[in-house]
Design a protein around this motif. Structure first.
Motif, mmCIF file in Angstrom:
data_model
loop_
_atom_site.group_PDB
_atom_site.id
_atom_site.type_symbol
_atom_site.label_atom_id
_atom_site.label_comp_id
_atom_site.label_asym_id
_atom_site.label_seq_id
_atom_site.Cartn_x
_atom_site.Cartn_y
_atom_site.Cartn_z
ATOM 1 N N ASP A 179 14.715 -3.428 17.157
ATOM 2 C CA ASP A 179 13.299 -3.468 17.531
ATOM 3 C C ASP A 179 12.479 -3.492 16.251
ATOM 4 O O ASP A 179 12.542 -2.569 15.442
ATOM 5 N N ARG A 180 11.698 -4.552 16.058
ATOM 6 C CA ARG A 180 10.985 -4.745 14.800
ATOM 7 C C ARG A 180 9.991 -3.617 14.507
ATOM 8 O O ARG A 180 9.834 -3.200 13.359
ATOM 9 N N GLU A 181 9.322 -3.101 15.529
ATOM 10 C CA GLU A 181 8.349 -2.036 15.295
ATOM 11 C C GLU A 181 9.031 -0.779 14.763
ATOM 12 O O GLU A 181 8.549 -0.142 13.815
ATOM 13 N N VAL A 182 10.162 -0.415 15.351
ATOM 14 C CA VAL A 182 10.921 0.747 14.873
ATOM 15 C C VAL A 182 11.415 0.500 13.457
ATOM 16 O O VAL A 182 11.340 1.375 12.584
ATOM 17 N N THR A 183 11.917 -0.705 13.210
ATOM 18 C CA THR A 183 12.409 -1.051 11.880
ATOM 19 C C THR A 183 11.304 -0.919 10.836
ATOM 20 O O THR A 183 11.515 -0.349 9.761
ATOM 21 N N ARG A 184 10.128 -1.424 11.149
ATOM 22 C CA ARG A 184 9.014 -1.329 10.214
ATOM 23 C C ARG A 184 8.659 0.125 9.907
ATOM 24 O O ARG A 184 8.385 0.485 8.754
ATOM 25 N N ARG A 185 8.651 0.964 10.933
ATOM 26 C CA ARG A 185 8.319 2.384 10.707
ATOM 27 C C ARG A 185 9.337 3.035 9.775
ATOM 28 O O ARG A 185 8.971 3.808 8.879
ATOM 29 N N GLU A 186 10.612 2.740 9.992
ATOM 30 C CA GLU A 186 11.647 3.335 9.153
ATOM 31 C C GLU A 186 11.556 2.819 7.720
ATOM 32 O O GLU A 186 11.738 3.580 6.769
ATOM 33 N N LEU A 187 11.282 1.534 7.549
ATOM 34 C CA LEU A 187 11.147 0.981 6.202
ATOM 35 C C LEU A 187 9.914 1.539 5.498
ATOM 36 O O LEU A 187 9.942 1.797 4.289
ATOM 37 N N GLU A 188 8.834 1.745 6.234
ATOM 38 C CA GLU A 188 7.645 2.359 5.651
ATOM 39 C C GLU A 188 7.947 3.782 5.179
ATOM 40 O O GLU A 188 7.475 4.222 4.123
ATOM 41 N N LYS A 189 8.742 4.488 5.979
ATOM 42 C CA LYS A 189 9.134 5.853 5.603
ATOM 43 C C LYS A 189 9.923 5.836 4.284
ATOM 44 O O LYS A 189 9.686 6.663 3.389
ATOM 45 N N LEU A 190 10.833 4.882 4.161
ATOM 46 C CA LEU A 190 11.665 4.806 2.963
ATOM 47 C C LEU A 190 10.844 4.387 1.737
ATOM 48 O O LEU A 190 11.051 4.920 0.638
ATOM 49 N N THR A 191 9.929 3.431 1.900
ATOM 50 C CA THR A 191 9.124 2.999 0.756
ATOM 51 C C THR A 191 8.186 4.109 0.289
ATOM 52 O O THR A 191 7.946 4.262 -0.907
ATOM 53 N N LEU A 192 7.691 4.897 1.231
ATOM 54 C CA LEU A 192 6.849 6.036 0.857
ATOM 55 C C LEU A 192 7.670 7.068 0.097
ATOM 56 O O LEU A 192 7.226 7.615 -0.919
ATOM 57 N N TYR A 193 8.886 7.316 0.579
ATOM 58 C CA TYR A 193 9.783 8.278 -0.066
ATOM 59 C C TYR A 193 10.090 7.853 -1.505
ATOM 60 O O TYR A 193 10.165 8.697 -2.415
ATOM 61 N N ALA A 194 10.272 6.537 -1.704
ATOM 62 C CA ALA A 194 10.668 6.030 -3.027
ATOM 63 C C ALA A 194 9.482 5.538 -3.847
ATOM 64 O O ALA A 194 9.670 4.844 -4.849
ATOM 65 N N ALA A 195 8.276 5.904 -3.449
ATOM 66 C CA ALA A 195 7.079 5.395 -4.124
ATOM 67 C C ALA A 195 7.054 5.751 -5.610
ATOM 68 O O ALA A 195 6.593 4.962 -6.442
ATOM 69 N N GLU A 196 7.555 6.929 -5.973
ATOM 70 C CA GLU A 196 7.529 7.351 -7.375
ATOM 71 C C GLU A 196 8.823 7.005 -8.095
ATOM 72 O O GLU A 196 8.799 6.465 -9.195
ATOM 73 N N SER A 197 9.952 7.294 -7.474
ATOM 74 C CA SER A 197 11.240 7.058 -8.134
ATOM 75 C C SER A 197 11.587 5.582 -8.226
ATOM 76 O O SER A 197 12.329 5.159 -9.106
ATOM 77 N N LYS A 198 11.075 4.776 -7.257
ATOM 78 C CA LYS A 198 11.390 3.340 -7.176
ATOM 79 C C LYS A 198 12.889 3.087 -7.058
ATOM 80 O O LYS A 198 13.411 2.067 -7.510
ATOM 81 N N ALA A 199 13.577 4.022 -6.406
ATOM 82 C CA ALA A 199 15.027 3.874 -6.221
ATOM 83 C C ALA A 199 15.425 4.492 -4.890
ATOM 84 O O ALA A 199 14.843 5.486 -4.443
#
Length: 340
Positions: free
Chosen positions: A176-196
């Motif tokens: 489900d694309r909407e669920v996928t987007r939410r999870e990817l947003e969560k991960l990009t926010l988590y890695a916003a500083e470390s970039k890894a």
């Protein structure tokens, strides 16, 4: 007549070919339908969204007042920008209303969001046959499209992902694309500083944490890692996982190990046994499961099964002691593994 294929939609969205007209975005993936409609709208809003006039209607509003869609499409924007009309929940009941706009949309962009439509559906047929109409099908992500979306999302944010992150996400996420987007947003926010990002980050943030910690308990027990077992048990019990559920999962785990060990004893390799297992173990656990199959003999697995069976009976007779019984039993099995 323009009927796009599902795999053509992403490329089309980069350069839509109409300056006015009707866009029908449809398919079983509601999240992808919304995302595609939003991308179309952003394209036609241009660099200055404030200059465009966006009106959002529900299909029920158009059903109640069929003239409203034509009125909104033909209304001149106060600021002189493009007129965009978005209709959610579109269905064949809109066909009569859209017929007068099909060949003359009055300079407006009309974006219709619909569910899965059969090829002969009246609404889909009308838009596909219109010179100023485009139908954009939205179907659930495949492994290929999901992998591309994951890589594109991380690249856009300059996040470096370990080699096994994409594969782990493919296994973890649904389609489900909407669920996928939410999870990817969560991960990009988590890695916003470390970039890894690592596989462990993905499992912690996106996986079913209860299932993950149970797997950790079982594998720590089966490989003889007492400290890891203690940590995982504390996490599970602290999250209110039922001790009897853990005993049941342990019984299933050791019964499965015994079945696999029986196949190994007939001459098959542990890796071949795991590769042919159904359901197939998650790729992240294959190495540790292979280790356990080699580590435990059939007689030791029989003893383990008997211990878990007795512990299960005791926990049912004395529920207040279920946690203590669980800890005692799994630690004993863990020590058996460590002694091999």
């Amino acid at each position: 007549m323009t009927a796009l294929k599902a795999h053509e939609v992403a490329r089309y969205l980069q350069r839509p070919d109409l300056e006015e007209g009707i866009f029908l975005v449809y398919g079983p993936d509601a999240g992808l339908v919304r995302e595609t409609a939003q991308r179309l709208i952003r394209h036609y809003q241009g660099d200055d969204p404030e200059s465009a006039s966006l009106v959002t209607l529900e299909a029920s509003e158009v059903d109640a007042d069929p003239s409203i869609l034509a009125v909104e499409a033909k209304t001149i924007s106060l600021f002189g920008g493009r007129r965009i009309v978005r209709v959610r929940g579109a269905a064949k009941s809109l066909v009569m209303t859209l017929s007068e706009l099909r060949d003359d949309p009055a300079g407006a962009i009309i974006v219709l969001e619909a569910g899965n439509l059969a090829p002969r559906d009246a609404l889909r047929a009308l838009v596909e046959a219109a010179k100023l109409g485009r139908a954009l099908p939205c179907y659930a992500d495949t492994d290929e499209t999901l992998s591309a979306l994951i890589r594109e999302t991380f690249a856009k944010e300059a996040i470096r992902a370990d080699a096994d992150v994409v594969a782990t996400l493919r296994e973890t996420l649904g389609n489900d694309r909407e669920v996928t987007r939410r999870e990817l947003e969560k991960l990009t926010l988590y890695a916003a500083e470390s970039k890894a990002l690592t596989r462990e980050d993905v499992l912690i943030l996106c996986a079913d944490n209860a299932a993950l910690v149970i797997d950790t308990i079982l594998d720590a027990t089966g490989t003889g890692h007492a400290e890891r077992l203690e940590t995982a048990l504390n996490r599970a019990l602290g999250s209110a996982v039922d001790p009897q559920r853990l005993l049941a999962m342990a019984m299933m785990h050791f019964s499965t190990l015994r079945r696999w060990r029986g196949d190994v004893d007939t001459g098959k390799s542990a890796r071949d046994v795991l590769n042919s297992a159904r359901p197939k173990p998650h790729f992240s656990r294959v190495a540790t499961l292979e280790q356990q199959v080699r580590l435990w003999s059939d007689s030791a697995l029989a003893t383990a099964g008997e211990r878990i069976h007795l512990a299960t009976e005791e926990s049912r007779r004395r529920p207040a002691l279920a946690e203590a019984v669980l800890r005692r039993t799994l630690l004993a099995l863990c020590m058996m593994a460590a002694a091999h």
